[in-house]
Scaffold this motif. Sequence first.
Motif, short mmCIF file in Angstrom:
data_model
loop_
_atom_site.label_atom_id
_atom_site.label_comp_id
_atom_site.label_asym_id
_atom_site.label_seq_id
_atom_site.Cartn_x
_atom_site.Cartn_y
_atom_site.Cartn_z
N GLY A 286 0.82 -1.21 0.00
CA GLY A 286 0.00 0.00 0.00
C GLY A 286 0.85 1.25 0.00
N THR A 287 0.33 2.32 -0.57
CA THR A 287 1.08 3.57 -0.69
C THR A 287 0.75 4.58 0.41
OG1 THR A 287 -0.60 4.41 -2.22
CG2 THR A 287 1.34 3.35 -3.18
N GLU A 288 -0.52 4.62 0.84
CA GLU A 288 -0.93 5.60 1.86
C GLU A 288 -1.15 4.96 3.23
OE1 GLU A 288 -4.05 8.30 0.86
OE2 GLU A 288 -3.43 8.47 -1.24
N PHE A 289 -1.67 3.76 3.24
CA PHE A 289 -1.93 3.06 4.50
C PHE A 289 -1.30 1.66 4.42
CE2 PHE A 289 -5.66 5.72 3.44
CZ PHE A 289 -5.57 6.66 4.45
N PRO A 290 0.03 1.58 4.40
CA PRO A 290 0.70 0.29 4.19
C PRO A 290 0.43 -0.72 5.30
CG PRO A 290 2.28 1.97 4.85
CD PRO A 290 1.00 2.68 4.58
N ASP A 291 0.03 -0.25 6.47
CA ASP A 291 -0.23 -1.15 7.60
C ASP A 291 -1.70 -1.51 7.74
OD1 ASP A 291 2.47 -1.20 8.24
OD2 ASP A 291 2.29 0.60 9.49
N GLU A 292 -2.48 -1.17 6.71
CA GLU A 292 -3.87 -1.62 6.64
C GLU A 292 -3.99 -2.57 5.45
OE1 GLU A 292 -6.66 1.59 6.76
OE2 GLU A 292 -5.70 2.53 8.50
N TYR A 293 -4.82 -3.60 5.57
CA TYR A 293 -4.77 -4.71 4.62
C TYR A 293 -6.15 -5.08 4.08
CZ TYR A 293 -0.21 -5.27 6.82
OH TYR A 293 1.05 -5.03 7.30
N VAL A 294 -6.18 -5.32 2.78
CA VAL A 294 -7.31 -6.00 2.16
C VAL A 294 -6.78 -7.37 1.74
CG1 VAL A 294 -9.02 -5.98 0.33
CG2 VAL A 294 -8.27 -3.83 1.36
N ILE A 295 -7.38 -8.41 2.30
CA ILE A 295 -6.85 -9.77 2.12
C ILE A 295 -7.75 -10.57 1.17
CG2 ILE A 295 -6.25 -11.93 3.26
CD1 ILE A 295 -5.54 -10.36 5.75
N LEU A 296 -7.13 -11.11 0.12
CA LEU A 296 -7.80 -12.05 -0.77
C LEU A 296 -7.47 -13.45 -0.27
CD1 LEU A 296 -7.07 -10.45 -4.25
CD2 LEU A 296 -8.77 -9.84 -2.55
N VAL A 329 -3.92 -3.08 -13.39
CA VAL A 329 -4.82 -1.93 -13.50
C VAL A 329 -4.65 -0.93 -12.35
CG1 VAL A 329 -7.27 -1.28 -13.48
CG2 VAL A 329 -6.52 -3.25 -14.82
N TYR A 330 -4.30 -1.44 -11.18
CA TYR A 330 -4.27 -0.63 -9.96
C TYR A 330 -2.99 -1.00 -9.18
CZ TYR A 330 -6.19 1.03 -5.40
OH TYR A 330 -6.41 1.65 -4.19
N PRO A 331 -1.83 -0.72 -9.75
CA PRO A 331 -0.57 -1.23 -9.19
C PRO A 331 -0.12 -0.57 -7.90
CG PRO A 331 -0.13 0.22 -11.05
CD PRO A 331 -1.61 0.06 -10.99
N ASN A 332 -0.70 0.60 -7.56
CA ASN A 332 -0.28 1.32 -6.36
C ASN A 332 -1.47 1.55 -5.43
OD1 ASN A 332 2.54 1.80 -7.22
ND2 ASN A 332 1.56 3.02 -8.82
N PRO A 333 -1.98 0.49 -4.83
CA PRO A 333 -3.17 0.63 -3.98
C PRO A 333 -2.88 1.48 -2.74
CG PRO A 333 -2.16 -1.52 -3.66
CD PRO A 333 -1.45 -0.88 -4.81
N LYS A 334 -3.90 2.12 -2.23
CA LYS A 334 -3.71 2.92 -1.02
C LYS A 334 -3.43 2.04 0.19
CE LYS A 334 -6.39 7.00 -2.40
NZ LYS A 334 -7.54 7.88 -2.08
N ARG A 335 -4.12 0.90 0.26
CA ARG A 335 -3.86 -0.06 1.32
C ARG A 335 -3.13 -1.28 0.74
NH1 ARG A 335 -8.86 2.25 2.73
NH2 ARG A 335 -8.88 2.99 4.90
N THR A 336 -2.44 -2.01 1.58
CA THR A 336 -1.72 -3.20 1.14
C THR A 336 -2.71 -4.31 0.79
OG1 THR A 336 0.25 -2.68 2.46
CG2 THR A 336 -0.08 -4.99 1.82
N ILE A 337 -2.53 -4.88 -0.38
CA ILE A 337 -3.32 -6.04 -0.79
C ILE A 337 -2.49 -7.28 -0.49
CG2 ILE A 337 -4.40 -7.26 -2.71
CD1 ILE A 337 -4.75 -4.51 -4.08
N LEU A 338 -3.03 -8.15 0.32
CA LEU A 338 -2.35 -9.38 0.71
C LEU A 338 -3.18 -10.56 0.21
CD1 LEU A 338 -0.69 -10.06 4.13
CD2 LEU A 338 -2.21 -11.77 3.15
N ILE A 339 -2.54 -11.50 -0.46
CA ILE A 339 -3.25 -12.68 -0.95
C ILE A 339 -2.78 -13.88 -0.15
CG2 ILE A 339 -3.89 -14.06 -2.96
CD1 ILE A 339 -2.11 -10.79 -3.58
N GLY A 340 -3.71 -14.54 0.53
CA GLY A 340 -3.38 -15.68 1.38
C GLY A 340 -3.88 -16.99 0.79
N HIS A 341 -2.94 -17.89 0.46
CA HIS A 341 -3.27 -19.26 0.01
C HIS A 341 -2.96 -20.19 1.18
CE1 HIS A 341 -3.80 -17.88 -4.10
NE2 HIS A 341 -2.66 -17.22 -4.01
N TRP A 342 -4.01 -20.60 1.89
CA TRP A 342 -3.84 -21.26 3.18
C TRP A 342 -3.67 -22.77 3.03
CZ3 TRP A 342 -3.07 -16.95 5.38
CH2 TRP A 342 -3.88 -15.83 5.15
#
Length: 517
Positions: A286-296, A329-342
Amino acid sequence: MRKLLSLLAITLLLYSSIITAQTQKDIVAAIEKEGNGNSQLEQLAFELMDLNGPRLVGTPEMKTAHDWAINTYKKWGISAENQQWGTWKGWQRGITHVDMVSPRVASLHATQLAWNPSTHKKGVTASLITLPSFSDSLAFVKWLPNVKGKIVMVSMLQPTGRPDENWEEYATKVSFEKMKTERDSLEKIWRQNISNTGYTSRNINAAFEKAGAVGIAQSRWSEGFGANKIFSAGTEKIPAVDISLEDYGMLYRMVEHGVDPQIKIVAESKDLGKVPTFNTIATIPGTEFPDEYVILSAHFDSWDGATGATDNGTGTITMLEAARILKKVYPNPKRTILIGHWGSEEQGLNGSSSFVQDHPEIVAGVQAVFNQDNGTGRVVNLSGQGFLHAYDYLGRWLEAVPETYKNEIETTFPGSPGRGGSDYASFVAAGAPAFSLSSLSWDYWNYTWHTNLDTYDKIVFDDVRNNAILTAILTYMACEDPEKTSREKAVLGKDSRTGEQATWPDPRSPKRNGGQE
């Protein structure tokens, strides 16, 4: 002058709003265009299911799948790593061949169960024995020596091999009701008989093994043509195989008619000792809120009767494709996008619950988790999972989704917290807003869930494409939202089973040393 300045401020605010709206519209359109015009889903499914195969925890195939995911993300310019969370019993499936050798010769449709102890290359040849009626555990103990040297048939003889919808279409109403009544009675009697032994279907195989049985034969029919559930062996030294309903029924009837059929089981496998287990975690910073996460979120492992296409290959490729689209399409998200393959979801959400336990700082920063895990169908249900204000932010995000991708979605707010159905429940229990993208059935429970038929050809790619685009748009909106999502919990109603006030689920303790007890 003050009026002029105020007018200028209002003008700038309106202009900024227009620019933001245009940007949002443009990015959503770009996501849709990339998802439809340059979809990688078929290729991802081929590589994951056909080339790699099933992903049973503890197997070499599971590890190669993790490595494949890292290399796939690397090609897209996304950083990814395997994070070890525990160890598991290492095992590799080999050749299974089951034949009837008497009273005639026939190759049977069968497979060894997960973590099955290997037979010698020459296999095991023996007669079969079925379970009589037991009045109590003492009667079972008295009978138990009869299994010595035999292959024990541990499943009920099914009265029909036709699914209910087939009966409903062709049978008379009287005949259909008669069959269901008979089957319900037989199932009740069978369950009670197992209970009378003092064991359960989960641990009775060990009792047969200890008493000298040389093999276990089961048929866990999935109530669909050709579909059987394939789980674990539950034995330490003797083979345990699942046999198709059709062949199992033939053998069972022979035993009951006193014919004494014999079968030969060759079930080769390798015990690989203790092996490390992983989650694959990919990150778009993330660029603005790197310590906030949207998790796929999607579990990576599967049972291994087939290749785990709809459980959970489809969820896996949905999140891979959504990440690919967003990176382009959106390479610089405001929040960190984390993808979890559990890993090891199938044995109790072990991978995701370990991640939650090991990374409280990430859980604290979660904006939203989007999880997909119930088959190949397009998303049709979205629950607020008991978060009181979920409607506010999920509603805002859904507004940006074109009707094509959301017109069949039914929402439930605030809903109730998930308690273990899939990996989103690990995050919900920790108080993080996590949501299940719940899909249409496509006969998931009968035909593909944990069965021998869960293969690439069952994937409905139009629906999965829909889900990848939906997930990407929701992720974009969650990243852009100026507000942090509320974690306030709704007051839960009474538990329907106990009648008492329902409470929020507690975080589960992961099993980090599995299959080796």
